[in-house]
Design a protein around this motif. Structure first.
Motif, PDB file in Angstrom:
ATOM      1  N   LEU A 135       6.402  90.147  91.152  1.00  0.00           N
ATOM      2  CA  LEU A 135       4.995  90.537  91.139  1.00  0.00           C
ATOM      3  C   LEU A 135       4.107  89.354  90.786  1.00  0.00           C
ATOM      4  N   MET A 136       4.512  88.555  89.805  1.00  0.00           N
ATOM      5  CA  MET A 136       3.731  87.375  89.440  1.00  0.00           C
ATOM      6  C   MET A 136       3.585  86.435  90.635  1.00  0.00           C
ATOM      7  N   LYS A 137       4.671  86.249  91.382  1.00  0.00           N
ATOM      8  CA  LYS A 137       4.624  85.355  92.541  1.00  0.00           C
ATOM      9  C   LYS A 137       3.667  85.878  93.602  1.00  0.00           C
ATOM     10  N   VAL A 138       3.620  87.186  93.786  1.00  0.00           N
ATOM     11  CA  VAL A 138       2.676  87.776  94.737  1.00  0.00           C
ATOM     12  C   VAL A 138       1.243  87.546  94.268  1.00  0.00           C
ATOM     13  N   LEU A 139       1.001  87.743  92.979  1.00  0.00           N
ATOM     14  CA  LEU A 139      -0.352  87.615  92.446  1.00  0.00           C
ATOM     15  C   LEU A 139      -0.875  86.184  92.564  1.00  0.00           C
ATOM     16  N   PHE A 140       0.033  85.207  92.473  1.00  0.00           N
ATOM     17  CA  PHE A 140      -0.399  83.812  92.539  1.00  0.00           C
ATOM     18  C   PHE A 140      -0.303  83.240  93.954  1.00  0.00           C
ATOM     19  N   GLY A 141       0.210  84.009  94.887  1.00  0.00           N
ATOM     20  CA  GLY A 141       0.266  83.551  96.266  1.00  0.00           C
ATOM     21  C   GLY A 141       1.515  82.789  96.637  1.00  0.00           C
ATOM     22  N   LEU A 142       2.539  82.834  95.791  1.00  0.00           N
ATOM     23  CA  LEU A 142       3.803  82.173  96.103  1.00  0.00           C
ATOM     24  C   LEU A 142       4.694  83.026  97.001  1.00  0.00           C
ATOM     25  N   LEU A 143       4.367  84.302  97.103  1.00  0.00           N
ATOM     26  CA  LEU A 143       5.120  85.240  97.938  1.00  0.00           C
ATOM     27  C   LEU A 143       4.138  86.199  98.585  1.00  0.00           C
ATOM     28  N   ASN A 144       4.227  86.347  99.890  1.00  0.00           N
ATOM     29  CA  ASN A 144       3.331  87.253 100.599  1.00  0.00           C
ATOM     30  C   ASN A 144       3.867  88.680 100.546  1.00  0.00           C
ATOM     31  N   PRO A 145       3.009  89.640 100.227  1.00  0.00           N
ATOM     32  CA  PRO A 145       3.467  91.034 100.228  1.00  0.00           C
ATOM     33  C   PRO A 145       3.665  91.560 101.646  1.00  0.00           C
TER      34      PRO A 145
END
Length: 233
Positions: free
Chosen positions: A45-55
């Motif tokens: 979830l943190m990675k999604v919030l920071f843009g490191l992983l696309n949902p």
């Protein structure tokens, strides 16, 4: 006002969904904790919030702006800071060089760096010391300081106390509270769920990639199901 808002996030790696419709929000001035068992999706979830992983599904908003498609650099420009659990400092560089790296998007960071050394007074006067020579707690302060140089409105922290001795963990948590009191909203995940919830205004419990519980930090600490299944009774 919500500073950060994630709605119905589904995300994962290859063809496996780690997050399954997760929604969270952080209001201006809050400390919010995300807790839960390992494998629950907290770091994803943190990675999604920071843009490191696309949902795969869902959207992320910074204030009222949809930032789902923005990369991490653009999110930093908007006002989002991030301190990952691992590789959060440049060990071969000095304290000053690490802080300067945090402000690479800004033209003038002298004032911000001066304020960092005032906040983390144990680093003051040691600007030219290599980070690899510091204690674990001091390294974490450099990581926090590097994220703060860009003057974020919200700071995302992935297990800020991981691997630290109890006294160093207390020191780091004290600094997190200081940062919040100066106006920065905080969203953090932490292995020590009891400590995180006691420190937080609100919390979320993630289980197998879903919102299991949410509420005020103190209320979650009084919830018997949360105590029995997630906090060890």
């Amino acid at each position: 006002m919500n500073v950060l808002n994630a709605e119905d996030i589904t995300a994962g790696y290859t063809d496996i969904d780690i997050l399954k419709g997760v929604s969270i929000h952080v209001e201006k001035g809050e400390i919010v904790a995300i807790v839960g068992p390992n494998g629950g999706g907290k770091t994803t979830l943190m990675k999604v919030l920071f843009g490191l992983l696309n949902p795969r599904e869902g959207e992320v908003y910074y204030k009222d702006e949809n930032i789902t498609e923005l990369d991490p650099t653009e999110r930093v420009k908007k006002g989002i800071g991030y301190v990952p659990q691992e590789e959060n400092v440049f060990s071969s560089l000095t304290i000053m060089e690490n802080l300067e790296m945090g402000g690479y998007l800004m033209e003038d960071i002298e004032k911000e760096i001066s304020e960092i050394f005032e906040m983390f007074s144990s680093l003051k006067g040691r600007e030219d010391q290599k980070v690899k020579e510091l204690s674990g707690g001091e390294k974490q302060m450099v990581a926090l300081g590097r994220a703060l140089v860009s003057d974020p409105e919200i700071l995302l922290l992935d297990e800020p106390g991981a691997g630290l001795a109890p006294d160093l963990k207390e020191m780091v948590y004290g600094k997190i509270i200081d940062i919040n009191e100066l106006g920065t909203s905080i969203l953090m995940i932490e292995q020590n769920a009891k400590k995180a919830l006691r420190t937080s205004d609100r919390g979320y419990v993630l289980q197998t990639g879903e919102n299991k519980y949410k509420g005020r930090g103190e209320d979650l600490l009084q919830n018997q199901d949360v105590l029995d299944f997630y906090l060890g009774g």
